[in-house]
Design a protein around this motif. Structure first.
Motif, PDB file in Angstrom:
ATOM      1  N   VAL A 110      -1.128   1.944   0.764  1.00  0.00           N
ATOM      2  CA  VAL A 110      -2.281   1.175   1.026  1.00  0.00           C
ATOM      3  C   VAL A 110      -1.848   0.212   0.682  1.00  0.00           C
ATOM      4  CG1 VAL A 110      -4.555   1.002   0.223  1.00  0.00           C
ATOM      5  CG2 VAL A 110      -3.763   3.207   0.792  1.00  0.00           C
ATOM      6  N   CYS A 111      -2.225  -1.031   0.895  1.00  0.00           N
ATOM      7  CA  CYS A 111      -0.802  -2.075   0.668  1.00  0.00           C
ATOM      8  C   CYS A 111      -1.787  -3.241   1.063  1.00  0.00           C
ATOM      9  CB  CYS A 111       0.690  -2.451   0.887  1.00  0.00           C
ATOM     10  SG  CYS A 111       1.640  -1.037   0.749  1.00  0.00           S
ATOM     11  N   VAL A 112      -3.192  -3.082   1.021  1.00  0.00           N
ATOM     12  CA  VAL A 112      -4.138  -4.727   1.466  1.00  0.00           C
ATOM     13  C   VAL A 112      -4.400  -4.719  -0.092  1.00  0.00           C
ATOM     14  CG1 VAL A 112      -5.095  -3.734   2.879  1.00  0.00           C
ATOM     15  CG2 VAL A 112      -5.704  -2.483   0.803  1.00  0.00           C
ATOM     16  N   LEU A 113      -4.992  -6.494  -0.232  1.00  0.00           N
ATOM     17  CA  LEU A 113      -5.938  -7.217  -0.941  1.00  0.00           C
ATOM     18  C   LEU A 113      -6.528  -5.559  -1.933  1.00  0.00           C
ATOM     19  CD1 LEU A 113      -7.406  -9.752  -0.059  1.00  0.00           C
ATOM     20  CD2 LEU A 113      -5.647 -10.063  -1.230  1.00  0.00           C
ATOM     21  N   ASP A 114      -6.452  -6.223  -3.522  1.00  0.00           N
ATOM     22  CA  ASP A 114      -6.723  -5.220  -4.819  1.00  0.00           C
ATOM     23  C   ASP A 114      -7.943  -4.384  -4.696  1.00  0.00           C
ATOM     24  OD1 ASP A 114      -4.334  -5.769  -5.811  1.00  0.00           O
ATOM     25  OD2 ASP A 114      -4.948  -7.149  -7.259  1.00  0.00           O
ATOM     26  N   GLU A 115      -9.492  -5.314  -4.367  1.00  0.00           N
ATOM     27  CA  GLU A 115     -10.520  -5.201  -3.805  1.00  0.00           C
ATOM     28  C   GLU A 115     -11.174  -4.058  -2.761  1.00  0.00           C
ATOM     29  OE1 GLU A 115      -9.839  -9.542  -2.627  1.00  0.00           O
ATOM     30  OE2 GLU A 115      -9.229  -8.452  -4.009  1.00  0.00           O
ATOM     31  N   MET A 116      -9.749  -3.929  -1.940  1.00  0.00           N
ATOM     32  CA  MET A 116      -9.721  -3.124  -0.878  1.00  0.00           C
ATOM     33  C   MET A 116      -9.387  -2.078  -1.096  1.00  0.00           C
ATOM     34  SD  MET A 116      -8.443  -5.808   2.703  1.00  0.00           S
ATOM     35  CE  MET A 116      -8.997  -5.097   3.641  1.00  0.00           C
ATOM     36  N   HIS A 117      -8.736  -1.943  -1.973  1.00  0.00           N
ATOM     37  CA  HIS A 117      -8.483  -0.156  -2.169  1.00  0.00           C
ATOM     38  C   HIS A 117      -9.807   0.915  -2.517  1.00  0.00           C
ATOM     39  CE1 HIS A 117      -5.006  -2.329  -3.989  1.00  0.00           C
ATOM     40  NE2 HIS A 117      -4.765  -2.669  -3.004  1.00  0.00           N
ATOM     41  N   ALA A 118     -11.021   0.802  -2.753  1.00  0.00           N
ATOM     42  CA  ALA A 118     -11.440   1.815  -3.517  1.00  0.00           C
ATOM     43  C   ALA A 118     -11.912   2.150  -1.857  1.00  0.00           C
ATOM     44  CB  ALA A 118     -12.877   0.723  -4.543  1.00  0.00           C
ATOM     45  N   GLU A 119     -12.726   1.109  -0.932  1.00  0.00           N
ATOM     46  CA  GLU A 119     -12.844   1.552   0.399  1.00  0.00           C
ATOM     47  C   GLU A 119     -12.127   1.934   0.980  1.00  0.00           C
ATOM     48  OE1 GLU A 119     -15.409  -0.408   4.244  1.00  0.00           O
ATOM     49  OE2 GLU A 119     -14.542  -1.367   2.948  1.00  0.00           O
ATOM     50  N   ILE A 120     -11.092   1.583   1.715  1.00  0.00           N
ATOM     51  CA  ILE A 120      -9.720   2.339   2.052  1.00  0.00           C
ATOM     52  C   ILE A 120     -10.184   4.003   1.868  1.00  0.00           C
ATOM     53  CG2 ILE A 120      -7.395   2.535   2.880  1.00  0.00           C
ATOM     54  CD1 ILE A 120      -7.876  -1.101   2.717  1.00  0.00           C
ATOM     55  N   ILE A 121      -9.365   4.292   0.238  1.00  0.00           N
ATOM     56  CA  ILE A 121      -9.065   5.386  -0.461  1.00  0.00           C
ATOM     57  C   ILE A 121     -10.206   6.429  -0.271  1.00  0.00           C
ATOM     58  CG2 ILE A 121      -8.181   6.745  -2.331  1.00  0.00           C
ATOM     59  CD1 ILE A 121      -7.081   4.164  -3.101  1.00  0.00           C
ATOM     60  N   THR A 122     -11.234   6.405  -0.279  1.00  0.00           N
ATOM     61  CA  THR A 122     -12.921   6.835  -0.475  1.00  0.00           C
ATOM     62  C   THR A 122     -12.642   7.536   0.942  1.00  0.00           C
ATOM     63  OG1 THR A 122     -13.945   4.805  -0.302  1.00  0.00           O
ATOM     64  CG2 THR A 122     -13.948   6.585  -2.327  1.00  0.00           C
ATOM     65  N   THR A 123     -12.596   6.514   1.679  1.00  0.00           N
ATOM     66  CA  THR A 123     -12.647   7.480   3.128  1.00  0.00           C
ATOM     67  C   THR A 123     -11.408   8.029   4.033  1.00  0.00           C
ATOM     68  OG1 THR A 123     -13.882   4.760   3.646  1.00  0.00           O
ATOM     69  CG2 THR A 123     -12.532   5.998   5.811  1.00  0.00           C
ATOM     70  N   LEU A 124     -10.412   7.155   4.043  1.00  0.00           N
ATOM     71  CA  LEU A 124      -9.057   8.160   4.836  1.00  0.00           C
ATOM     72  C   LEU A 124      -9.701   9.765   2.834  1.00  0.00           C
ATOM     73  CD1 LEU A 124      -5.959   5.886   3.799  1.00  0.00           C
ATOM     74  CD2 LEU A 124      -7.331   6.919   5.518  1.00  0.00           C
ATOM     75  N   ALA A 125      -9.934  10.078   2.232  1.00  0.00           N
ATOM     76  CA  ALA A 125     -10.032  11.131   1.288  1.00  0.00           C
ATOM     77  C   ALA A 125     -10.294  12.300   2.471  1.00  0.00           C
ATOM     78  CB  ALA A 125     -10.623  10.981   0.425  1.00  0.00           C
ATOM     79  N   MET A 126     -11.455  11.631   3.634  1.00  0.00           N
ATOM     80  CA  MET A 126     -12.329  12.834   3.651  1.00  0.00           C
ATOM     81  C   MET A 126     -10.939  14.012   4.815  1.00  0.00           C
ATOM     82  SD  MET A 126     -13.150  11.003   7.851  1.00  0.00           S
ATOM     83  CE  MET A 126     -14.292   9.092   6.504  1.00  0.00           C
ATOM     84  N   PHE A 127      -9.804  13.468   4.649  1.00  0.00           N
ATOM     85  CA  PHE A 127      -8.702  13.554   5.391  1.00  0.00           C
ATOM     86  C   PHE A 127      -7.722  14.884   4.783  1.00  0.00           C
ATOM     87  CE2 PHE A 127      -9.191   9.697   8.724  1.00  0.00           C
ATOM     88  CZ  PHE A 127      -9.786  10.194   9.101  1.00  0.00           C
ATOM     89  N   GLU A 128      -8.516  15.908   5.105  1.00  0.00           N
ATOM     90  CA  GLU A 128      -7.260  17.082   4.136  1.00  0.00           C
ATOM     91  C   GLU A 128      -6.044  16.784   4.633  1.00  0.00           C
ATOM     92  OE1 GLU A 128      -7.603  21.918   4.127  1.00  0.00           O
ATOM     93  OE2 GLU A 128      -9.412  20.932   3.733  1.00  0.00           O
TER      94      GLU A 128
END
Length: 563
Positions: A110-128
């Motif tokens: 994940v190498c986007v702007l800092d303020e985007m990290h939380a949304e992306i990571i919490t979304t990807l966490a659904m994929f075991e």
């Protein structure tokens, strides 16, 4: 984690990687994956098609690095204009079964702007089983950091029972220089017990103007304080050296007791503007430009004249390399001038101003407000172990006055982030111990022994890539961890410990220290770490327990060891 550069074995089923964000950090990790791992970048997500394809052309579609399917056929790199496209495709893919199931990706950078990290990571966490490496900082707000923790470790058990690996872009941990420094300090104890540390992050005068005055990280409300965006991994490396126990130790971390900070925006503001500059807001129309060291025309123009089209000029004009190659220097110069001429006036809204960087803007007339000079002081109190002697204390060593204080005595660390330096990000440290002193400058490590008067100089392996080899070291360790889980039956917990060497808890803790330091700076107070942690972290998590049945593991705040 024994070494930042262990020998790579041939991977029969190499980890398949998606890179989200094709900017400078996405390119840095793509290069590191290509050069230092056997992983394969099989997908890239970025809204700008040119940036996606430029990353692929540079670092993926090169001889020997083209991804191939199980039949050995060349596999084209998947492109996404939005990371959410990948999410929807991954949902559909996971619904497939049997022989028709398509291969997915094993890990995401994940190498986007800092303020985007939380949304992306919490979304990807659904994929075991989808492993994630996030560029630093973890998030721009403490609440977002805690949301990420809960998403990644929902059962509140830390790494125990975790379903996927997680790594944070604290690349300083993975440079050969800092790996050796930690070994000398914690395992060989070359200066005895540490008493105090002075650590400087020299940002570089022109680098600060590019990134933190004109660039994306210039305004706290839009991104975060410069202590977080620039120096969170300096705080992390100090905690790694002074707080985290040595490898294979079961001791709890020795946490700081107090944190204080001073600093401000000292120079890059209108009151410092030279009179000769008058009302000019852009370098290209400024009478002071010929004599101004911060002239954007000179800073980027010199780089172009040297035929260098990498960072930072590539951030100003991403296509400049192709323009120079295909159309010559004059066309490249015209492109640069046109980009630098872009400006705003009083008619622009604050939203329009904050929406993008302005690389030709006068450094004294920019919308920046982050600190250009800041000091953080972390203080540790004596914190002896009471449940038996610490690791390595036996025999003759037990005659010490208080062996329970081994590695847990009072000490102080001072971190100085300063914009006005010749060196660019080449950290330097002095570590003062009971039996000696260390001087480290990111290239060499000098150890002076008080008793013998002898000074020994160590030369860690010179590593290529960014951050003294840290970019390659981190990418390599993450890919090795993914491979261990994917191909060799390792548990996530074991691979996290052996290869990545940093838990999600440690990442949250070092970020929390930054937020505590910022609170201390703004309130002009000394923050009590334990009280602050209880109020800012523990209480926030307890508030959500009734909704999520979530609780934070004791090892996160130091009352029980990391396991």
């Amino acid at each position: 984690m024994e070494s930042p550069t262990p020998k790579l074995t041939s991977l029969t089923s190499p980890p398949r990687i998606l890179i989200i964000g094709a900017g400078s950090r996405g390119n840095a990790y793509a290069r590191a994956i290509r050069d230092s791992t056997n992983g394969r970048v099989v997908a890239v997500a970025d809204p700008i098609a040119f940036k996606r394809r430029d990353l692929i052309r540079r670092h993926v579609s090169t001889p020997g690095h083209i991804s191939r399917n199980i039949n050995g056929d060349a596999e084209s790199v998947q492109e996404y204009s939005d990371w959410r496209e990948f999410v929807e495709e991954e949902k559909a893919r996971r619904a497939e079964s049997g022989a028709d199931a398509r291969p997915g990706v094993d890990g995401v950078f994940v190498c986007v702007l800092d303020e985007m990290h939380a949304e992306i990571i919490t979304t990807l966490a659904m994929f075991e089983g989808l492993h994630v490496m996030c560029e630093k900082p973890l998030a721009t707000r403490l609440g977002d950091c805690l949301d990420i923790y809960k998403a990644l470790r929902p059962e509140g058990k830390g790494e125990r029972g975790a379903k996927a690996l997680f790594s944070i872009g604290h690349v300083l941990r993975y440079s050969p220089h800092n790996m050796m420094l930690r070994k000398l300090l914690l395992e060989e104890e070359v200066v005895g017990e540490v008493i105090s540390v002075e650590h400087t992050e020299p940002v570089g005068w022109w680098h600060f103007s590019h990134s933190y005055v004109r660039g994306n990280w210039r305004k706290e409300a839009a991104t975060a304080p410069s202590l977080l965006t620039k120096s969170c991994h300096d705080i992390d490396v100090l905690l790694w050296l002074l707080c985290s126990p040595p490898p294979n130790s079961k001791r709890p971390p020795h946490l700081p007791s107090k944190v204080a900070s001073t600093g401000n925006l000292v120079y890059f503001k209108k009151s410092r503007k030279p009179p000769l500059a008058g009302n000019a807001t852009n370098c290209l129309s400024c009478a002071a430009e010929p004599v101004c060291q911060y002239s954007a025309k000179k800073i980027y123009g010199r780089q172009l004249q040297n035929q260098d089209t990498g960072w930072p000029i590539k951030i100003v004009a991403p296509e400049i390399e192709d323009v120079l190659k295909d159309h010559g220097m004059k066309a490249a110069e015209n492109l640069l001038v046109n980009r630098l001429a872009e400006d705003y006036d009083d008619r622009a809204t604050q939203e329009q101003i904050d929406a993008r960087p302005w690389f030709g803007r006068c450094v004294y007339e920019s919308s920046n407000d982050v600190c250009d000079d800041q000091i953080v002081t972390m203080t540790w109190s004596d914190d002896p172990l009471t449940d038996g002697l610490p690791d390595g204390v036996s025999g003759e060593t037990q005659s010490l006055r208080d062996p329970g204080l081994k590695g847990r005595g009072a000490k102080t660390a001072v971190m100085h982030m300063v914009a006005f330096t010749e060196q660019v990000c080449q950290r330097r440290s002095r570590i003062y111990g009971t039996t000696g002193e260390i001087e480290a400058d990111s290239v060499t490590i000098k150890v002076h022994n008080f008793a013998t008067g002898h000074t020994q100089t160590y030369h860690p392996p010179a590593a290529g890539g960014g951050h003294g080899g840290g970019d390659d070291g981190l990418a390599q360790q993450f890919i090795l961890a993914v491979d261990a889980v994917k191909n060799h039956g390792a548990t996530v917990e074991d691979a996290q410990r052996e290869y990545i060497g940093c838990t999600v808890e440690e990442a949250v803790r070092s970020h929390a220290m930054v937020f505590a330091a910022e609170e201390a700076r703004k309130s002009q107070t000394v923050v009590d770490w334990a009280d602050w942690w209880e109020q800012a972290v523990e209480s926030e998590l307890r508030e959500k327990v009734t909704q999520t049945m979530y609780s934070i593991p004791h090892d996160m705040h130091g009352t029980a060891p990391f396991e």
